[in-house]
Design a protein around this motif. Structure first.
Motif, PDB file in Angstrom:
ATOM      1  N   ASN A   1      39.802  48.276  28.709  1.00 12.05           N
ATOM      2  CA  ASN A   1      40.197  48.345  27.258  1.00 12.05           C
ATOM      3  C   ASN A   1      41.408  49.280  27.111  1.00 12.05           C
ATOM      4  OD1 ASN A   1      40.413  48.489  24.370  1.00 12.05           O
ATOM      5  ND2 ASN A   1      38.174  48.411  24.179  1.00 12.05           N
ATOM      6  N   SER A   2      42.502  48.798  26.898  1.00 14.55           N
ATOM      7  CA  SER A   2      43.630  49.668  26.675  1.00 14.55           C
ATOM      8  C   SER A   2      43.714  50.509  25.493  1.00 14.55           C
ATOM      9  CB  SER A   2      44.869  48.783  26.629  1.00 14.55           C
ATOM     10  OG  SER A   2      44.962  47.991  25.626  1.00 14.55           O
ATOM     11  N   GLU A   3      42.815  50.144  24.460  1.00 14.95           N
ATOM     12  CA  GLU A   3      42.808  50.908  23.151  1.00 14.95           C
ATOM     13  C   GLU A   3      41.977  52.216  23.426  1.00 14.95           C
ATOM     14  OE1 GLU A   3      40.911  50.355  18.857  1.00 14.95           O
ATOM     15  OE2 GLU A   3      41.381  48.552  20.192  1.00 14.95           O
ATOM     16  N   SER A   4      40.771  52.084  24.071  1.00 14.17           N
ATOM     17  CA  SER A   4      40.144  53.236  24.481  1.00 14.17           C
ATOM     18  C   SER A   4      40.314  53.783  25.822  1.00 14.17           C
ATOM     19  CB  SER A   4      38.271  52.999  24.613  1.00 14.17           C
ATOM     20  OG  SER A   4      38.147  51.941  25.634  1.00 14.17           O
ATOM     21  N   GLY A   5      40.755  53.153  27.058  1.00 11.23           N
ATOM     22  CA  GLY A   5      40.963  53.589  28.340  1.00 11.23           C
ATOM     23  C   GLY A   5      40.038  53.309  28.921  1.00 11.23           C
ATOM     24  N   LEU A   6      38.585  52.812  28.551  1.00 12.86           N
ATOM     25  CA  LEU A   6      37.593  52.833  29.580  1.00 12.86           C
ATOM     26  C   LEU A   6      38.043  51.572  30.549  1.00 12.86           C
ATOM     27  CD1 LEU A   6      34.524  52.862  30.520  1.00 12.86           C
ATOM     28  CD2 LEU A   6      34.164  51.193  28.748  1.00 12.86           C
ATOM     29  N   CYS A   7      37.676  52.037  31.992  1.00 19.65           N
ATOM     30  CA  CYS A   7      37.879  51.145  32.853  1.00 19.65           C
ATOM     31  C   CYS A   7      36.585  50.967  33.752  1.00 19.65           C
ATOM     32  CB  CYS A   7      38.907  51.607  33.989  1.00 19.65           C
ATOM     33  SG  CYS A   7      40.492  51.830  33.241  1.00 19.65           S
ATOM     34  N   ILE A   8      36.145  49.723  34.090  1.00 22.69           N
ATOM     35  CA  ILE A   8      35.040  49.209  34.891  1.00 22.69           C
ATOM     36  C   ILE A   8      35.380  48.522  36.078  1.00 22.69           C
ATOM     37  CG2 ILE A   8      32.801  48.284  34.648  1.00 22.69           C
ATOM     38  CD1 ILE A   8      32.732  48.365  31.690  1.00 22.69           C
ATOM     39  N   ASP A   9      34.852  48.994  37.236  1.00 23.68           N
ATOM     40  CA  ASP A   9      35.079  48.145  38.524  1.00 23.68           C
ATOM     41  C   ASP A   9      33.932  47.413  38.702  1.00 23.68           C
ATOM     42  OD1 ASP A   9      35.526  47.199  40.859  1.00 23.68           O
ATOM     43  OD2 ASP A   9      34.902  48.846  41.917  1.00 23.68           O
ATOM     44  N   ILE A  10      33.988  45.816  38.537  1.00 21.61           N
ATOM     45  CA  ILE A  10      32.970  45.076  38.570  1.00 21.61           C
ATOM     46  C   ILE A  10      33.141  44.249  39.940  1.00 21.61           C
ATOM     47  CG2 ILE A  10      32.073  42.917  37.541  1.00 21.61           C
ATOM     48  CD1 ILE A  10      33.401  43.642  35.076  1.00 21.61           C
ATOM     49  N   GLU A  11      32.053  44.473  40.889  1.00 27.97           N
ATOM     50  CA  GLU A  11      31.939  44.262  42.161  1.00 27.97           C
ATOM     51  C   GLU A  11      30.961  43.090  42.208  1.00 27.97           C
ATOM     52  OE1 GLU A  11      34.352  44.895  44.908  1.00 27.97           O
ATOM     53  OE2 GLU A  11      35.245  46.056  43.306  1.00 27.97           O
ATOM     54  N   ILE A  12      31.443  41.909  43.206  1.00 25.25           N
ATOM     55  CA  ILE A  12      29.998  40.884  43.746  1.00 25.25           C
ATOM     56  C   ILE A  12      30.071  41.174  45.084  1.00 25.25           C
ATOM     57  CG2 ILE A  12      29.582  38.224  43.850  1.00 25.25           C
ATOM     58  CD1 ILE A  12      31.529  38.302  41.480  1.00 25.25           C
ATOM     59  N   ASP A  13      28.783  41.536  45.558  1.00 24.76           N
ATOM     60  CA  ASP A  13      28.679  41.724  46.931  1.00 24.76           C
ATOM     61  C   ASP A  13      27.904  40.536  47.448  1.00 24.76           C
ATOM     62  OD1 ASP A  13      29.510  44.478  46.576  1.00 24.76           O
ATOM     63  OD2 ASP A  13      27.679  45.367  46.736  1.00 24.76           O
ATOM     64  N   GLU A  14      28.606  40.153  48.622  1.00 17.98           N
ATOM     65  CA  GLU A  14      28.080  38.989  49.409  1.00 17.98           C
ATOM     66  C   GLU A  14      27.301  39.746  50.644  1.00 17.98           C
ATOM     67  OE1 GLU A  14      31.266  39.667  49.303  1.00 17.98           O
ATOM     68  OE2 GLU A  14      32.055  38.065  47.747  1.00 17.98           O
ATOM     69  N   LYS A  15      26.172  39.050  51.063  1.00 21.80           N
ATOM     70  CA  LYS A  15      25.688  39.471  52.251  1.00 21.80           C
ATOM     71  C   LYS A  15      26.409  39.502  53.669  1.00 21.80           C
ATOM     72  CE  LYS A  15      21.149  39.642  54.294  1.00 21.80           C
ATOM     73  NZ  LYS A  15      19.459  38.895  54.442  1.00 21.80           N
ATOM     74  N   TYR A  16      27.179  38.508  53.831  1.00 25.62           N
ATOM     75  CA  TYR A  16      27.829  38.178  54.894  1.00 25.62           C
ATOM     76  C   TYR A  16      29.499  37.851  54.754  1.00 25.62           C
ATOM     77  CZ  TYR A  16      23.334  37.739  57.105  1.00 25.62           C
ATOM     78  OH  TYR A  16      21.798  37.966  57.512  1.00 25.62           O
ATOM     79  N   SER A  17      30.170  38.188  55.499  1.00 26.38           N
ATOM     80  CA  SER A  17      31.618  38.005  55.540  1.00 26.38           C
ATOM     81  C   SER A  17      31.932  36.433  56.022  1.00 26.38           C
ATOM     82  CB  SER A  17      32.363  38.949  56.315  1.00 26.38           C
ATOM     83  OG  SER A  17      32.156  38.766  57.665  1.00 26.38           O
ATOM     84  N   ALA A  18      33.080  35.957  55.937  1.00 29.80           N
ATOM     85  CA  ALA A  18      33.388  34.757  56.238  1.00 29.80           C
ATOM     86  C   ALA A  18      33.305  34.227  57.623  1.00 29.80           C
ATOM     87  CB  ALA A  18      34.984  34.501  56.009  1.00 29.80           C
ATOM     88  N   ASP A  19      33.116  35.463  58.557  1.00 28.10           N
ATOM     89  CA  ASP A  19      32.977  35.348  60.146  1.00 28.10           C
ATOM     90  C   ASP A  19      31.600  35.596  60.327  1.00 28.10           C
ATOM     91  OD1 ASP A  19      33.329  38.014  59.393  1.00 28.10           O
ATOM     92  OD2 ASP A  19      34.691  38.526  61.170  1.00 28.10           O
ATOM     93  N   GLY A  20      30.534  35.750  59.470  1.00 24.61           N
ATOM     94  CA  GLY A  20      29.085  35.839  59.556  1.00 24.61           C
ATOM     95  C   GLY A  20      28.857  37.318  59.824  1.00 24.61           C
ATOM     96  N   GLN A  21      29.575  38.151  59.862  1.00 28.17           N
ATOM     97  CA  GLN A  21      29.317  39.758  59.951  1.00 28.17           C
ATOM     98  C   GLN A  21      28.506  40.181  58.490  1.00 28.17           C
ATOM     99  OE1 GLN A  21      29.738  41.443  62.588  1.00 28.17           O
ATOM    100  NE2 GLN A  21      30.587  39.516  63.452  1.00 28.17           N
ATOM    101  N   LEU A  22      27.582  41.021  58.857  1.00 26.60           N
ATOM    102  CA  LEU A  22      26.963  41.589  57.724  1.00 26.60           C
ATOM    103  C   LEU A  22      27.676  42.553  56.893  1.00 26.60           C
ATOM    104  CD1 LEU A  22      23.909  41.660  56.525  1.00 26.60           C
ATOM    105  CD2 LEU A  22      23.476  43.702  57.942  1.00 26.60           C
TER     106      LEU A  22
END
Length: 341
Positions: free
Chosen positions: A218-239
């Protein structure tokens, strides 16, 4: 740890609860005493030595005068008189020098005392200014009221945090990032950003900025939130994104140290309940964003969305290598066309 996982800084949480707190300045203390002037009188030895020197000096003078007059001087008495005279003079000079040394030391201690007293007066004047500033802030806080004071404190805090910047780095987005991004944009509009980065302390060394999956800014207040989506495995099958992952921990600490909030969802939660994820973000925004204006669509979301079911973060030593990704779930890409807005 369980998903969703929300991380903030202690400073930010204090501001949300109380607003900016002001510590009353502590009055400086002066722990020095003015040194006493040394005793101006001399000791008994000094006076005995002076008296002895006078008597012995008289005997020496009489002896010299008798010799000059041609009389026979009492040699036996003259010798001891000279010795007593010299010893007495030696004692008198020594006592005088000792007294002078005492006075010199006193003067040094007095100079030191005066310098410390001057420093104390300067500290006291600074304390008086800080005290007046403290009371003026308290008066201003009381006149604003707690809610407005908290809002102003948050706005002041957000004005100092690191803002996301454009980056030339390209990060491949997963399907779930796009799904959640679309849902978030429906409720937060252009406050949702992607492909922006924070350049951390090691950027010059490793040339890799931190790029959030999705950003609420929000550029008006300045609040910044990092929103992450955690997968269990990578594309090559690594945890990945397992418990006590030093990379994730270091990354989250960097974001919160910069005044950001970090929200981590498990991919499974986005697949099964994207509206619940948006609802979680909405609750954080309502709590931490003083410039956020709640609209009908937000109230409607709170009425129709179900809370997220918690998901345990997986451990590093996992024997199950069967990846459960979004391709195993059925989901609807339509953005709630049934809603009346």
């Amino acid at each position: 740890m369980q998903y969703p996982n929300i991380q903030t800084s202690v400073e930010l949480d204090v501001l949300v609860e109380k607003g900016k707190t002001y510590r009353k300045p502590v009055k400086p203390k002066f722990n020095y005493k003015e040194p006493p002037y040394p005793n101006p009188t001399y000791g008994g030895i000094y006076h005995v030595a002076v008296f002895s020197s006078l008597i012995a000096g008289m005997f020496v003078l009489l002896g010299i005068a008798s010799t000059v007059a041609g009389s026979e001087a009492p040699i036996g008495a003259l010798g001891p008189a000279v010795i007593i005279f010299l010893l007495s003079i030696f004692v008198v000079v020594g006592q005088t020098n000792s007294k002078n040394e005492e006075i010199d030391k006193y003067n040094d201690r007095l100079d030191f005392y005066k310098s410390k007293n001057k420093e104390y007066e300067q500290e006291l004047a600074l304390y008086e200014k800080k005290l007046e500033n403290y009371y003026s802030k308290i008066r201003a806080k009381d006149s604003l009221g707690d809610k407005k004071h908290i809002e102003n404190s948050l706005l002041e805090f957000y004005s100092t945090i690191m803002k996301p910047r454009e980056t030339s780095s390209v990060v491949k987005k997963g399907k779930m990032e796009s799904v959640l991004q679309n849902h978030l944009e429906k409720y937060f509009g252009n406050k949702i950003k992607i492909d922006k980065a924070l350049f951390h302390d090691d950027f010059d060394k490793i040339k890799t900025p931190y790029i959030p999956d999705i950003i609420y800014h929000n550029s008006e207040s300045g609040l910044c939130i990092d929103i992450e989506i955690d997968e269990k495995y990578s594309a090559d099958g690594q945890l990945i994104h397992y418990q006590h992952n030093s990379h994730d921990d270091q990354r989250d600490q960097f974001f919160t140290s910069q005044g950001w909030i970090v929200i981590r969802f498990a991919e499974q939660q986005v697949v099964e309940n994207p509206k619940g994820c948006v609802l979680e973000v909405l609750e954080v925004v309502e709590k931490y964003d003083p410039s956020f204006v709640k609209e009908y669509k937000h109230t409607e979301l709170q009425n129709i969305a179900s809370k997220l079911s918690p998901v345990d973060q997986w451990k590093k030593k996992s024997s199950n290598n069967n990846s459960v990704g979004y391709t195993n779930y059925d989901f609807n890409d339509d953005l709630d066309d049934d809603l009346p807005f």
